[in-house]
Motif scaffolding. Structure first.
Motif, PDB file in Angstrom:
ATOM      1  N   ALA A 243       0.854  -1.195   0.000  1.00  0.00           N
ATOM      2  CA  ALA A 243       0.000   0.000   0.000  1.00  0.00           C
ATOM      3  C   ALA A 243       0.881   1.233   0.000  1.00  0.00           C
ATOM      4  O   ALA A 243       2.098   1.162   0.247  1.00  0.00           O
TER       5      ALA A 243
ATOM      6  N   LEU B 245       0.696   4.837   1.906  1.00  0.00           N
ATOM      7  CA  LEU B 245       0.002   5.592   2.950  1.00  0.00           C
ATOM      8  C   LEU B 245       0.541   7.013   3.046  1.00  0.00           C
ATOM      9  O   LEU B 245       1.731   7.260   2.868  1.00  0.00           O
TER      10      LEU B 245
ATOM     11  N   ILE C 130      -4.827   6.935   2.320  1.00  0.00           N
ATOM     12  CA  ILE C 130      -4.257   5.841   1.537  1.00  0.00           C
ATOM     13  C   ILE C 130      -4.442   6.180   0.061  1.00  0.00           C
ATOM     14  O   ILE C 130      -5.511   6.606  -0.360  1.00  0.00           O
TER      15      ILE C 130
ATOM     16  N   ALA D 172      -3.416   0.599  -3.052  1.00  0.00           N
ATOM     17  CA  ALA D 172      -3.373  -0.652  -2.283  1.00  0.00           C
ATOM     18  C   ALA D 172      -3.575  -1.842  -3.213  1.00  0.00           C
ATOM     19  O   ALA D 172      -4.486  -1.832  -4.051  1.00  0.00           O
TER      20      ALA D 172
ATOM     21  N   ARG E  66     -11.826   6.287   0.943  1.00  0.00           N
ATOM     22  CA  ARG E  66     -10.399   5.973   1.171  1.00  0.00           C
ATOM     23  C   ARG E  66     -10.161   5.628   2.637  1.00  0.00           C
ATOM     24  O   ARG E  66      -9.356   4.742   2.958  1.00  0.00           O
TER      25      ARG E  66
ATOM     26  N   LEU F  87      -8.344   2.456   4.274  1.00  0.00           N
ATOM     27  CA  LEU F  87      -7.222   2.623   5.202  1.00  0.00           C
ATOM     28  C   LEU F  87      -7.457   1.820   6.474  1.00  0.00           C
ATOM     29  O   LEU F  87      -6.532   1.155   6.975  1.00  0.00           O
TER      30      LEU F  87
END
Length: 530
Positions: A266, A268, A317, A320, A333, A337
């Motif tokens: 992912a 972040l 995020i 992903a 989102r 997350l």
């Protein structure tokens, strides 16, 4: 090389952002490959020359000049490269000026034993501006008021593409960027970024002003704490993981604990913080000063990893498991997350949302957060996509009011670049037992007109000189008082006052205030976090 030196000189003396972009795009249009690509690498500091260091440069200067005279010149000018460039007694002859490409390629191929003689010959061939640029290039000290992001914006304007496209390619490119320029000029295909875990341009916020409040619908905004750390992007793709600063600099090497503590694929967006390992509460955030101990390091010791463990407090995020999530609204989102973080990762947690129905309630939370590591609140439109840059409306930051203190000017140092003729870096102090004790240093917050007045005061009231630094008369009866604004305060054994300010700046000049009425150090100590 002189063409590159001319570019640097003009960038330094061009104050406007758009003016700098025009200079860069003009340079890209008129200078061929690989010269322009090496210039980009030098300005963005993506270039390292290993065969010669500043110690060797000083030895070259000493071979032709009197060392005492050079030291005096350097103290007066305030910059080693500038003093060396001006004082060099060139032996003119049949010397051909090297190109920037020749300098970089020759020095990277030369041994440390060969490099000094090569540089000495170039010093003879170049003029003072060229010598200055050469020294700065070698030392990696190209501080010319041009951020890496600005160069990427100039490249995007040159090629008529979105800055985001340049940002997302950047870490997969290598100098001198000939493939990039071919694409920007329409001579080639867009480079393919084969690098795993790339950086993605960040979304930025606007500060809340009084005039903005009626335009902001608080009911449609998600509210979060604004943490006092540094903005980062934490990315993993397969076996590759990286930690980036908000400007896209790869800082992974300084934070291996964060990298190892992030096992999911992912990207972040969040705040890098340091926690107290001796507190049982998970991720008990420590002050920014503790985080600062780990910044700007290429590597970190095992002891530092134990005493100053780092983590990321995630609030968004972007990607992903192979899916780009930036076009989704914030709430969607956020759901993704929460799924990725689950009950918590070894070095990542979730930024909590807070509730406030009106500006009065939000003001109370902003002014009195639960811990000192919070510097305000964030407001984010729940349905807004993640848009790189600083779009006005979706994201807002409302920071605590800065601390203010009245302090007395004690020392002044010459500035750099266009400020090299002025005393523009100021050390100021507060009173303790009848004596002034230095409490901070600032070099911005005043206008050019105010700078001229301060500079005259410094020259008229100098009592001692220490190279480029002047000690200024500062007694209870005579002194210049600054109202200093700063974002935070911590204890610091490295400073005589025992205190360290965060982001100090001159808020205003108090020509009207007697130095005796400036604040005591005890006033600052009372502001320390509990």
């Amino acid at each position: 090389m002189n063409r590159f030196a001319e570019l640097l000189d003009r960038l330094i003396f061009t104050p406007s952002r758009n003016g700098k972009i025009r200079l860069l795009t003009s340079y890209f249009s008129s200078v061929p490959d690989p010269e322009r690509g090496w210039a980009v690498a030098a300005i963005t500091r993506d270039l390292e020359i290993r065969s010669v260091k500043m110690a060797a440069i000083r030895q070259i200067i000493a071979s032709r000049t009197d060392e005492v005279l050079f030291d005096l010149s350097r103290d007066y000018v305030g910059d080693t490269a500038e003093a060396a460039a001006l004082i060099w007694p060139a032996k003119h002859g049949a010397n051909r000026q090297p190109t920037l490409s020749e300098v970089i390629e020759t020095l990277n191929a030369a041994s440390r034993a060969e490099a000094p003689a090569i540089v000495e010959g170039w010093f003879d061939a170049l003029d003072a501006s060229g010598r200055w640029a050469l020294i700065k290039l070698i030392s990696g000290g190209l501080r010319i008021g041009v951020a890496s992001r600005l160069v990427k914006v100039a490249l995007s304007e040159f090629g008529q593409v979105e800055p985001q496209e340049i940002e997302e390619l950047w870490h997969g490119l290598t100098p001198p960027y000939e493939e990039l320029f071919a694409w920007l000029e329409g001579r080639g295909e867009k480079p393919v970024n084969a690098m795993k875990a790339p950086f993605r341009p960040v979304m930025l916020s606007h500060p809340v002003e009084e005039a903005d409040k009626p335009k902001i619908d608080l009911a449609s905004m998600a509210k979060e704490w604004k943490w006092d750390g540094i903005r980062v992007q934490l990315v993993r793709e397969g076996d590759e993981a990286r930690l980036y600063s908000r400007t896209g600099d790869d800082i992974s090497g300084a934070f291996p604990d964060v990298i190892e503590g992030f096992p999911v694929d992912a990207a972040l967006d969040g705040e890098l913080l340091v926690y107290d390992p001796e507190v049982t509460d998970r991720f008990a955030v420590r002050p920014f000063n503790d985080l600062q101990q780990r910044l700007n390091r290429k590597t970190v010791t095992a002891k530092m990893l134990m005493s100053h463990p780092a983590f990321v407090r995630a609030y968004d995020i972007l990607w992903a498991e192979g899916e780009d999530l930036r076009t989704l609204g914030l709430d969607d989102r956020r759901a993704q997350l929460e799924t990725v973080i689950g009950d918590g990762l070894p070095r990542v947690d979730l930024s909590e949302r807070i509730e406030a129905d009106d500006w009065e309630a939000l003001q109370e939370m902003r002014s009195s957060p639960p811990i000192d590591a919070i510097e305000g609140v964030m407001l984010k439109a729940k349905g807004a996509p993640y848009v790189p840059g600083r779009p006005k409306g979706p994201w807002w930051k409302w920071k605590k009011e800065p601390y203010l203190v009245d302090a007395v000017l004690m020392y002044a140092q010459r500035g750099h670049g266009k400020r090299s003729s002025f005393y523009s870096d100021y050390t100021f102090g507060c009173w303790r037992d009848g004596e002034l004790v230095p409490v901070g240093k600032a070099y911005h917050g005043f206008t050019d007109q105010e700078l001229k007045k301060i500079d005259k005061f410094v020259r008229d009231n100098t009592i001692e000189r220490f190279g480029p630094v002047r000690s200024v008369k500062a007694t209870r009866e005579h002194g210049l008082v600054f109202e200093v604004a700063f974002e935070g305060l911590n204890r610091s054994p490295r400073h005589k006052s025992g205190l360290a300010m965060r982001f100090p700046r001159i808020n205003r000049l108090r020509w009207d205030k007697p130095a005796a009425e400036a604040d005591e150090v005890a006033t600052l100590e009372a502001m320390l976090p509990a």
